[in-house]
Design an enzyme around this catalytic site. Structure first.
Site, PDB file in Angstrom:
ATOM      1  N   GLU A 178       0.827  -1.209   0.000  1.00  0.00           N
ATOM      2  CA  GLU A 178       0.000   0.000   0.000  1.00  0.00           C
ATOM      3  C   GLU A 178       0.858   1.254   0.000  1.00  0.00           C
ATOM      4  O   GLU A 178       0.565   2.213  -0.716  1.00  0.00           O
ATOM      5  CB  GLU A 178      -0.934   0.007   1.214  1.00  0.00           C
ATOM      6  CG  GLU A 178      -1.849   1.221   1.217  1.00  0.00           C
ATOM      7  CD  GLU A 178      -2.640   1.395   2.493  1.00  0.00           C
ATOM      8  OE1 GLU A 178      -2.863   2.553   2.881  1.00  0.00           O
ATOM      9  OE2 GLU A 178      -3.026   0.375   3.109  1.00  0.00           O
ATOM     10  N   SER A 315      -0.287  -5.679   8.468  1.00  0.00           N
ATOM     11  CA  SER A 315       0.114  -4.483   9.198  1.00  0.00           C
ATOM     12  C   SER A 315      -0.917  -4.097  10.253  1.00  0.00           C
ATOM     13  O   SER A 315      -0.570  -3.842  11.411  1.00  0.00           O
ATOM     14  CB  SER A 315       0.311  -3.319   8.221  1.00  0.00           C
ATOM     15  OG  SER A 315       0.577  -2.121   8.903  1.00  0.00           O
TER      16      SER A 315
END
Length: 408
Positions: A178, A315
Site C-alpha cells: 500500500e 500491518s
C-alpha cells in the site's frame, strides 16, 4: 453501508449474531466495551470491532466473482489480495496465480502475459508504473480493481494538497504494497518522502529545521523519496498522509511533530501554520480506527492474556498486537491450528519476524479470562475456530452452538 457477497466459508454464525446484536444496541458506535462470552472456567472478552472491513469484503467479492465469471481464462493477482493466508490460499486453489510476492519481487515474468489474461489489482492498490506495464501488454489495468476505497481516499488527499504546492510526507512501511502504491501516486503530483516511524520523523524534522546537513538526507532516506527531491526547497510546505493501517496514535504524533518543526523553523503563530502545513486530518480508514479503539476499550477489562488472530504479514493486525502487548501477555496467531494444546502454542513475534513455541500460555487457574480480537483481513470463521479450540481444552466446545442462541 453496502453489504457484500462473501463466501459462506468465511462467515461464523456466532460472530455474526454477536456483531448484529451489538450493532442494534449501539448504532452510533459509541460503546467500545468488549462482549463477554462466559463459559465458566474460561471467559472470553471479544473486542467490539474486529474482522473483515469494507475494503476486504469488497476485494473478496470482486476476486471470487472474477474467477467464477472467467472460467478457462488465466487469472493473476499482482500479489496477495489481502494479508490473510486462508483467503489467498483459497484463490490459489481456484487457479489464480500471483505475479509478485508481497515485497514486489517478480514471480511470473511480465513477458509471459498476454492481452487475453486477467490481472486483479489487490486491495492495497498498485503503482502507476505497474498500471502502465499492464496497459502496454494490452490488459486494462483497472478492469478488475479491488483497491480499497479508503486507500484511494489517501491518494486523493495527496493529490489535493499537491495542487496547493505542498510536499507529501507518507507515514507507512516503505516496503508495504500500500505504501509503495501511495508513494507512486503521490510523487506523480508532488515531491514525496516516506517516514516509517517516529525515529525517522525526528531525522526528517532535523532537515526541516536545518540542524542536519542536507547531503545526509539522500543516503538516510534512500529509496524513500521521489526523484529530484530537494531538501532545501521541498520541506518548506508539507502535509502528512499515511498507510491506512498504521497505528493511529503514531500517525497523529508524527503529524504533530512535523507541524511543530515547521512552526519552529518559520516562527509561525498558530493561525499562520496552515500556510506551510496542510490540514490532511486523519487518513486512517474507519476500520483501523474502530478496531484500535475497540482494543483500547477491551484492555480496560481485567484479563490474564490476549490473543490476536490474523495474517502474520498483516500491518493492521500487528498494530493490534502492539497495543495489547503494552498491557498483558499477548499471542499473535494465524488460526486455531496454532493452539496445539492447553499447554502449548505457536505464535508470531512480529518484532523479530519469527514463530515462537511457548508453553503454559493458559494460567493454571479458573476462571481464565482471555481478550480476543482479529485483524481486518481475518475471516470471522477463524475467530470462531479459535474460540472452539480454546473451549475444547476445557471439554466445552459444544457450548459455542449454545452461545449462538443467546445472541439471536
Amino acid at each position: 453501508m453496502k453489504t457484500f457477497n462473501v463466501p459462506v466459508i468465511y462467515r461464523s454464525p456466532l460472530i455474526s449474531a454477536i456483531k448484529q446484536q451489538r450493532k442494534q444496541q449501539d448504532r452510533m458506535k459509541k460503546d467500545f466495551t468488549p462482549t463477554l462470552l462466559d463459559f465458566g472456567p474460561i471467559r472470553i472478552q471479544l473486542a467490539r470491532h474486529f474482522g473483515f472491513c469494507y475494503g476486504v469484503e469488497n476485494a473478496i467479492e470482486i476476486a471470487f466473482r472474477t474467477v467464477e465469471e472467467n472460467e478457462g481464462k488465466r487469472i493473476f493477482l499482482l500479489s496477495e489480495m489481502i494479508h490473510n493466508p486462508q483467503v489467498n490460499n483459497d484463490l490459489l486453489s481456484r487457479g489464480v496465480q500471483f505475479l509478485m510476492d508481497t515485497s514486489g519481487r517478480q514471480q511470473i515474468p511480465w513477458e509471459t502475459l498476454t492481452a487475453d489474461d486477467i490481472v486483479i489489482i489487490p486491495a492495497f492498490g498498485t503503482t502507476l508504473e505497474i498500471e502502465a506495464k499492464l496497459e502496454a501488454i494490452g490488459i486494462t489495468p483497472l478492469q478488475y480493481n479491488t483497491t480499497c476505497p479508503f486507500v484511494e481516499r489517501v491518494w486523493n488527499k495527496a493529490e489535493q494538497i499537491a495542487g496547493k504546492d505542498y510536499t507529501v510526507i507518507v507515514h507507512g512501511k516503505p516496503k508495504h504494497e500500500e505504501t509503495r502504491a501511495t508513494f507512486s501516486h503521490s510523487r506523480h503530483h508532488t515531491p514525496t518522502v516516506v517516514v516509517k516511524d517516529m525515529d525517522q520523523t525526528h531525522r526528517l524534522a532535523a532537515y526541516i529545521l536545518g540542524t542536519a546537513p542536507a547531503e545526509q538526507f539522500y543516503e538516510e532516506f534512500k529509496g524513500q523519496y521521489s526523484e529530484g527531491f530537494d531538501v532545501h526547497q521541498h520541506l518548506q510546505r508539507v502535509g502528512v498522509v499515511n498507510q491506512t493501517t498504521m497505528l493511529a496514535s503514531e500517525t497523529q504524533a508524527i503529524a504533530d511533530y512535523i507541524r511543530q518543526a515547521i512552526q519552529q523553523r518559520y516562527q509561525l503563530a498558530d493561525e499562520q501554520v496552515p500556510e506551510r502545513f496542510a490540514d490532511t486530518r486523519d487518513t486512517l480508514c474507519y476500520a483501523t480506527n474502530d478496531n484500535q479503539t475497540a482494543v483500547t476499550g477491551m484492555l480496560e477489562v481485567p484479563a490474564d492474556l490476549a490473543i490476536v488472530v490474523g495474517g502474520y504479514n498483516s500491518s493492521n493486525t500487528s498494530h493490534l498486537v502492539e497495543l495489547c502487548e503494552e498491557k498483558l501477555p499477548t499471542y499473535f496467531i494465524s488460526s486455531e491450528e496454532k493452539l496445539l494444546s492447553a499447554s502449548e502454542l505457536l505464535h508470531w513475534d512480529f518484532h523479530h519476524h519469527q514463530e515462537l513455541h511457548s508453553l503454559q500460555f493458559l494460567p493454571a487457574k479458573e476462571p481464565v479470562t482471555i481478550l480476543l480480537t482479529s485483524g481486518a483481513s481475518c475471516p470471522d470463521a477463524i475467530v470462531e475456530g479459535v474460540i472452539r479450540k480454546l473451549l475444547s481444552f476445557y471439554g466445552l466446545a459444544h457450548k459455542v452452538d449454545e452461545a449462538v442462541a443467546l445472541f439471536n
